[in-house]
Design a protein around this motif. Structure first.
Motif, PDB file in Angstrom:
ATOM      1  N   TRP A  18      10.041  -7.970 -11.614  1.00 41.62           N
ATOM      2  CA  TRP A  18       9.702  -6.735 -12.712  1.00 41.62           C
ATOM      3  C   TRP A  18       8.084  -7.081 -12.961  1.00 41.62           C
ATOM      4  CZ3 TRP A  18      12.895  -3.388 -14.813  1.00 41.62           C
ATOM      5  CH2 TRP A  18      14.346  -3.654 -14.717  1.00 41.62           C
ATOM      6  N   GLN A  19       7.338  -5.908 -12.921  1.00 38.53           N
ATOM      7  CA  GLN A  19       5.784  -6.046 -13.145  1.00 38.53           C
ATOM      8  C   GLN A  19       5.362  -5.530 -14.625  1.00 38.53           C
ATOM      9  OE1 GLN A  19       3.471  -5.152  -9.890  1.00 38.53           O
ATOM     10  NE2 GLN A  19       1.763  -4.490 -11.378  1.00 38.53           N
ATOM     11  N   LEU A  20       4.674  -5.935 -15.252  1.00 33.74           N
ATOM     12  CA  LEU A  20       4.167  -5.512 -16.669  1.00 33.74           C
ATOM     13  C   LEU A  20       3.659  -4.180 -16.456  1.00 33.74           C
ATOM     14  CD1 LEU A  20       3.628  -6.499 -19.524  1.00 33.74           C
ATOM     15  CD2 LEU A  20       1.391  -7.403 -18.878  1.00 33.74           C
ATOM     16  N   ALA A  26      -0.756  -8.418 -29.195  1.00 31.91           N
ATOM     17  CA  ALA A  26      -0.384  -9.650 -30.074  1.00 31.91           C
ATOM     18  C   ALA A  26       0.340 -10.797 -28.803  1.00 31.91           C
ATOM     19  CB  ALA A  26       0.671  -9.697 -31.361  1.00 31.91           C
ATOM     20  N   ILE A  27       0.931 -10.174 -27.912  1.00 30.92           N
ATOM     21  CA  ILE A  27       1.474 -11.165 -26.947  1.00 30.92           C
ATOM     22  C   ILE A  27       0.536 -11.726 -26.069  1.00 30.92           C
ATOM     23  CG2 ILE A  27       3.394 -10.866 -25.180  1.00 30.92           C
ATOM     24  CD1 ILE A  27       4.456  -8.885 -26.625  1.00 30.92           C
ATOM     25  N   SER A  93      11.416  -7.934 -26.566  1.00 28.33           N
ATOM     26  CA  SER A  93      10.665  -7.560 -27.891  1.00 28.33           C
ATOM     27  C   SER A  93      10.687  -8.963 -28.457  1.00 28.33           C
ATOM     28  CB  SER A  93      11.579  -6.628 -29.009  1.00 28.33           C
ATOM     29  OG  SER A  93      10.958  -6.694 -30.465  1.00 28.33           O
ATOM     30  N   PHE A  94       9.505  -9.434 -28.812  1.00 32.01           N
ATOM     31  CA  PHE A  94       8.991 -10.823 -29.401  1.00 32.01           C
ATOM     32  C   PHE A  94       9.420 -10.848 -30.905  1.00 32.01           C
ATOM     33  CE2 PHE A  94       7.675 -10.393 -25.117  1.00 32.01           C
ATOM     34  CZ  PHE A  94       7.772 -11.668 -24.502  1.00 32.01           C
ATOM     35  N   GLY A  95      10.470 -10.583 -31.615  1.00 26.47           N
ATOM     36  CA  GLY A  95      10.140 -10.633 -32.919  1.00 26.47           C
ATOM     37  C   GLY A  95       9.341  -9.537 -33.700  1.00 26.47           C
ATOM     38  N   ALA A  99       6.832  -5.762 -24.785  1.00 29.02           N
ATOM     39  CA  ALA A  99       6.345  -5.964 -23.730  1.00 29.02           C
ATOM     40  C   ALA A  99       7.087  -5.132 -22.758  1.00 29.02           C
ATOM     41  CB  ALA A  99       6.102  -7.310 -22.929  1.00 29.02           C
ATOM     42  N   TRP A 100       6.645  -4.302 -21.940  1.00 27.76           N
ATOM     43  CA  TRP A 100       7.256  -3.278 -21.175  1.00 27.76           C
ATOM     44  C   TRP A 100       7.031  -3.604 -19.734  1.00 27.76           C
ATOM     45  CZ3 TRP A 100       4.924  -1.994 -25.458  1.00 27.76           C
ATOM     46  CH2 TRP A 100       5.498  -1.640 -26.540  1.00 27.76           C
TER      47      TRP A 100
END
Length: 105
Positions: A18-20, A26-27, A93-95, A99-100
């Motif tokens: 998977w590629q960003l 914030a990430i 989802s980091f809280g 990121a997709w």
């Protein structure tokens, strides 16, 4: 089939690279970041750097909608919610910040 084989078989949709696509600021993920989920429960993060690329090896498993990772020695556990939409965009989802990712071609 053993439990690890059964568990891996139920999560085949996440296997592969998977590629960003994009990420909330914030990430702090770098453009070009990739994740490769292996059937052996290994996750390789490849992060571009000015010197080339940084590779981080993790162990992963899915528990419902939660992706749990840690370093191979068991340290640095991380838990993020994960979902995939109809367009096959993987959202972590980091809280709050997200990121997709899309499948790498």
């Amino acid at each position: 089939m053993t439990e690890p084989e059964l568990r891996a078989a139920t999560h085949d949709w996440i296997l592969g690279t998977w590629q960003l696509l994009r990420a909330d600021a914030a990430i702090e993920l770098q453009p070009g970041t990739r994740m490769r989920f292996g059937a052996d429960q290994r996750l390789e993060y490849t992060i571009p750097t000015s010197e080339g690329a940084l590779r981080v090896m993790l162990v992963w498993h899915l528990d419902g909608a939660m992706l749990r990772t840690n370093l191979e020695d068991g340290s640095n556990p991380l838990e993020v919610s994960v979902r995939i939409d109809a367009a096959e965009v993987l959202t972590l989802s980091f809280g709050g910040p997200r990121a997709w990712f899309v499948r790498a071609r």
